[in-house]
Design an enzyme around this catalytic site. Structure first.
Site, mmCIF file in Angstrom:
data_model
loop_
_atom_site.group_PDB
_atom_site.id
_atom_site.type_symbol
_atom_site.label_atom_id
_atom_site.label_comp_id
_atom_site.label_asym_id
_atom_site.label_seq_id
_atom_site.Cartn_x
_atom_site.Cartn_y
_atom_site.Cartn_z
ATOM 1 N N VAL A 274 0.833 -1.198 0.000
ATOM 2 C CA VAL A 274 0.000 0.000 0.000
ATOM 3 C C VAL A 274 0.871 1.253 0.000
ATOM 4 O O VAL A 274 0.745 2.135 -0.862
ATOM 5 C CB VAL A 274 -0.928 -0.004 1.242
ATOM 6 C CG1 VAL A 274 -1.709 1.291 1.325
ATOM 7 C CG2 VAL A 274 -1.863 -1.193 1.180
ATOM 8 N N LYS B 164 15.150 -2.413 3.795
ATOM 9 C CA LYS B 164 14.191 -2.046 2.755
ATOM 10 C C LYS B 164 14.554 -0.677 2.163
ATOM 11 O O LYS B 164 14.529 -0.482 0.955
ATOM 12 C CB LYS B 164 12.787 -1.942 3.364
ATOM 13 C CG LYS B 164 12.033 -3.221 3.491
ATOM 14 C CD LYS B 164 10.602 -2.829 3.779
ATOM 15 C CE LYS B 164 9.670 -3.939 4.023
ATOM 16 N NZ LYS B 164 8.304 -3.455 4.270
ATOM 17 N N THR C 71 -6.041 -0.292 6.189
ATOM 18 C CA THR C 71 -7.422 -0.700 6.477
ATOM 19 C C THR C 71 -7.598 -0.773 7.992
ATOM 20 O O THR C 71 -6.935 -1.562 8.664
ATOM 21 C CB THR C 71 -7.707 -2.072 5.844
ATOM 22 O OG1 THR C 71 -7.432 -1.964 4.448
ATOM 23 C CG2 THR C 71 -9.150 -2.494 6.056
ATOM 24 N N LEU D 111 -6.159 -1.442 -4.167
ATOM 25 C CA LEU D 111 -5.229 -2.075 -5.108
ATOM 26 C C LEU D 111 -5.085 -3.561 -4.835
ATOM 27 O O LEU D 111 -5.110 -4.007 -3.695
ATOM 28 C CB LEU D 111 -3.872 -1.386 -5.080
ATOM 29 C CG LEU D 111 -3.111 -1.236 -3.759
ATOM 30 C CD1 LEU D 111 -2.276 -2.474 -3.487
ATOM 31 C CD2 LEU D 111 -2.225 -0.015 -3.825
ATOM 32 N N GLU E 233 -2.650 -6.984 -5.482
ATOM 33 C CA GLU E 233 -1.266 -7.317 -5.773
ATOM 34 C C GLU E 233 -1.139 -7.835 -7.202
ATOM 35 O O GLU E 233 -2.011 -8.549 -7.688
ATOM 36 C CB GLU E 233 -0.761 -8.372 -4.783
ATOM 37 C CG GLU E 233 -0.626 -7.803 -3.394
ATOM 38 C CD GLU E 233 -0.184 -8.836 -2.377
ATOM 39 O OE1 GLU E 233 0.469 -9.818 -2.764
ATOM 40 O OE2 GLU E 233 -0.500 -8.631 -1.190
ATOM 41 N N LEU F 210 -15.647 -14.939 -10.072
ATOM 42 C CA LEU F 210 -16.498 -16.124 -10.039
ATOM 43 C C LEU F 210 -15.672 -17.383 -10.263
ATOM 44 O O LEU F 210 -16.207 -18.421 -10.627
ATOM 45 C CB LEU F 210 -17.587 -16.034 -11.121
ATOM 46 C CG LEU F 210 -18.733 -15.055 -10.865
ATOM 47 C CD1 LEU F 210 -19.730 -15.089 -12.020
ATOM 48 C CD2 LEU F 210 -19.456 -15.357 -9.554
ATOM 49 N N CYS G 114 -5.401 -9.382 2.390
ATOM 50 C CA CYS G 114 -6.593 -8.561 2.663
ATOM 51 C C CYS G 114 -7.841 -9.358 3.018
ATOM 52 O O CYS G 114 -8.400 -9.184 4.096
ATOM 53 C CB CYS G 114 -6.886 -7.664 1.470
ATOM 54 S SG CYS G 114 -5.666 -6.370 1.285
ATOM 55 N N LYS H 84 -7.958 -11.298 6.421
ATOM 56 C CA LYS H 84 -7.887 -10.422 7.602
ATOM 57 C C LYS H 84 -9.103 -9.482 7.674
ATOM 58 O O LYS H 84 -9.653 -9.256 8.746
ATOM 59 C CB LYS H 84 -6.546 -9.686 7.544
ATOM 60 C CG LYS H 84 -6.525 -8.216 7.704
ATOM 61 C CD LYS H 84 -5.115 -7.686 7.674
ATOM 62 C CE LYS H 84 -4.868 -6.641 6.613
ATOM 63 N NZ LYS H 84 -5.668 -5.454 6.659
HETATM 64 C C1 UDX Z 1 -7.724 -7.765 -2.784
HETATM 65 C C2 UDX Z 1 -8.728 -6.833 -3.489
HETATM 66 O O1 UDX Z 1 -8.973 -7.319 -4.808
HETATM 67 C C3 UDX Z 1 -8.209 -5.404 -3.500
HETATM 68 O O2 UDX Z 1 -9.188 -4.553 -4.061
HETATM 69 C C4 UDX Z 1 -7.910 -4.976 -2.066
HETATM 70 O O3 UDX Z 1 -7.410 -3.670 -2.030
HETATM 71 C C5 UDX Z 1 -6.913 -5.941 -1.435
HETATM 72 O O4 UDX Z 1 -7.431 -7.274 -1.486
HETATM 73 P P1 UDX Z 1 -5.512 -9.063 -3.494
HETATM 74 O O5 UDX Z 1 -5.565 -9.689 -2.133
HETATM 75 O O6 UDX Z 1 -4.220 -8.536 -3.989
HETATM 76 O O7 UDX Z 1 -6.554 -7.849 -3.574
HETATM 77 O O8 UDX Z 1 -5.977 -10.163 -4.563
HETATM 78 P P2 UDX Z 1 -7.290 -10.587 -5.360
HETATM 79 O O9 UDX Z 1 -6.953 -10.574 -6.786
HETATM 80 O O10 UDX Z 1 -8.481 -9.830 -4.963
HETATM 81 O O11 UDX Z 1 -7.425 -12.111 -4.902
HETATM 82 C C6 UDX Z 1 -7.620 -12.458 -3.547
HETATM 83 C C7 UDX Z 1 -7.779 -13.950 -3.405
HETATM 84 O O12 UDX Z 1 -9.023 -14.372 -3.953
HETATM 85 C C8 UDX Z 1 -6.715 -14.793 -4.104
HETATM 86 O O13 UDX Z 1 -6.323 -15.848 -3.270
HETATM 87 C C9 UDX Z 1 -7.414 -15.329 -5.345
HETATM 88 O O14 UDX Z 1 -6.889 -16.564 -5.764
HETATM 89 C C10 UDX Z 1 -8.827 -15.472 -4.821
HETATM 90 N N1 UDX Z 1 -9.830 -15.422 -5.892
HETATM 91 C C11 UDX Z 1 -10.021 -14.280 -6.607
HETATM 92 C C12 UDX Z 1 -10.592 -16.548 -6.165
HETATM 93 O O15 UDX Z 1 -10.441 -17.595 -5.530
HETATM 94 N N2 UDX Z 1 -11.536 -16.470 -7.163
HETATM 95 C C13 UDX Z 1 -11.742 -15.353 -7.901
HETATM 96 O O16 UDX Z 1 -12.618 -15.370 -8.772
HETATM 97 C C14 UDX Z 1 -10.971 -14.222 -7.615
#
Ligand code: UDX
Length: 439
Positions: free
Chosen positions: A11, A35, A119, A151, A153, A253, A263, A266
């Site tokens: 972030v 870092k 958050t 955002l 990752e 989906l 995210c 938690k």
């Molecule tokens: C998420 C939110 O998308 C972002 O907006 C927020 O700010 C931080 O948390 P991130 O954790 O980086 O981002 O990844 P994301 O792409 O959302 O995926 C999260 C998890 O959900 C992953 O383990 C992914 O494999 C899983 N996922 C995602 C599924 O199992 N199915 C899906 O259709 C989409």
């Protein structure tokens, strides 16, 4: 504007670099010397596409330091982007945020807008503002605004510059004006990001409500996938049919072995605990957490029900919580590998970029391979945990060619069932019929 960003994780660092990119003078601050040294040398401590390029492009507007007194002293805007990890009971740990607030109160010399991007539970912005104004030098004023990040990752830079929206939460007109000015370049061409102003508590809530909604969507589709197995339907066809309804949409989906990352796990737990403490339990969020906990081990149970695990030679393909990141936080691979080891399996893992982090945790308890071919060679089963492009595009004939027994357990539905028509493998996935027979 002179901006300081506390925290150089996903972030903080991405926010700082993107703010420099739109013209601000940015200081990124962290307590971890290594870092900051890396960043000074143009290297990002996190794997994130485009980030190092942007750091290089904007190096004249970017400073990196561990000296908080200097960094906060005359900043116009201070962003708090430090972690709010989950406590053992599921509540959010605000120690880092509180420590940053304490350091700000010690250091600032002029009126400052403090923006909380981390958050945080609803009401934290109010509390931090009260704390700061009660602990700074007389005659200066701090205005605290909430500005949640959205955002993901792997796409963090794009998600910040071409954000779906910027949410600014403050009831203070001056703070609102400062933030509108700060973000002005992003609200114009080519970015055209909508900026939504609202009260602070609602802004804090937008973040939780959004993340928990997405997590719920995943848990719902995972439950439907499990149900598809019971009734003989194919989840891929089901989601295809659902996704055409614009009210549902076709994103998020994908069924599989559950969500991980820094995210969703938690934020669902934090909101659930907050709701319980206010005597207004969010039952849907509670169910979402439970479904995900079970889903993470669904593939393991399929394997365990099919093969005797003691001394089984198993390859794990993909260890990160999703593709295009080296992040292992709450990745399903961790629990699955721990269980496999507990049952006495011999485990070999492969991931395009996540192995260094995996090694820190598992050390020599597993074997490490440097390619898919090497990982699956002579194995009796393979488990796919992350849908890396390389895994999705892998030639299926190689499973038969290299494995001792081609038993493929796919936790991310990387392949179509028809792909196995002429391949002598046993293919087990989530929410679909098994193909072939156990080897
Ligand atoms: C998420 C939110 O998308 C972002 O907006 C927020 O700010 C931080 O948390 P991130 O954790 O980086 O981002 O990844 P994301 O792409 O959302 O995926 C999260 C998890 O959900 C992953 O383990 C992914 O494999 C899983 N996922 C995602 C599924 O199992 N199915 C899906 O259709 C989409």
């Amino acid at each position: 504007m002179k901006v300081t960003v506390a925290g150089t994780g996903y972030v903080g660092l991405v926010t700082g670099v993107c703010l420099a990119h739109i013209g601000h003078e940015v200081t990124c601050l962290d307590v971890v010397e290594e870092k900051i040294e890396m960043l000074k040398n143009g290297k990002s401590p996190i794997y994130e596409p485009d980030l190092e390029d942007l750091m290089l492009k904007n190096k004249d507007r970017l400073n990196f330091t561990t000296n908080y007194k200097k960094a906060y002293k005359d900043a116009d805007v201070i962003f708090i982007g430090v972690g709010t990890p989950e406590r053992i009971d599921g509540t959010a740990n605000l120690d880092y945020v509180n420590e940053v607030a304490r350091q700000i109160s010690e250091s600032i010399d002029k009126d400052t807008v403090v923006v909380i991007k981390s958050t945080v539970p609803i009401g934290t912005n109010d509390r931090i503002e009260e704390y700061l104004n009660g602990n700074i030098k007389n005659g200066i004023k701090v205005r605290v605004a909430s500005n949640p990040e959205f955002l993901a990752e792997g796409t963090a830079v794009k998600d910040t510059l071409y954000a779906s929206r910027i949410v600014v939460g403050t009831e203070d007109k001056i703070a609102e004006k400062v933030l509108k000015e700060l973000y002005l370049p992003l609200t114009k061409k080519p970015y055209n990001v909508p900026l939504l102003s609202m009260d602070r508590r609602s802004a804090e809530m937008v973040k939780y409500a959004s993340n928990d909604f997405l997590a719920l969507k995943i848990s719902y589709i995972n439950e439907i996938a499990n149900f598809c197995e019971s009734v003989g339907a194919n989840i891929k066809n089901v989601t295809l049919g659902m996704g055409y309804d614009p009210r549902i949409g076709n994103k998020f989906l994908n069924s599989g072995i559950g969500y991980g990352g820094s995210c969703f796990p938690k934020d669902t737990k934090a909101l659930h605990w907050l709701s319980k403490s206010l005597d207004c339990e969010l039952k849907t969020v509670k169910a979402c957490i439970e479904v995900n906990k079970d889903q993470k081990l669904r593939l393991f149970h399929k394997l365990k029900n099919s093969l005797y695990l003691k001394d089984l030679e198993v390859a794990i393909l993909g260890v990160t919580f999703k593709p295009n990141t080296d992040d292992l936080r709450d990745a399903p691979s961790i629990d699955n590998v721990e269980l496999l080891l507990e049952y006495g399996a011999n485990v070999t893992v492969y991931d395009p970029i996540g192995l260094d982090n995996f090694k820190k945790r598992f050390k020599d308890r597993v074997n490490y391979a440097s390619s898919i071919n090497e990982a699956i060679k002579d194995k009796e089963a393979v488990m796919i945990m992350t849908e890396w492009k390389e895994i999705k595009e892998y030639d299926l004939n190689n499973y038969v060619k290299y494995m001792n027994k081609a038993n493929i357990f796919d936790g991310r539905n990387c392949y179509d069932l028809d792909d196995f028509k002429n391949i002598d493998a046993y293919y087990v996935s989530i929410g679909r019929k098994d193909v072939g027979s156990l080897k």
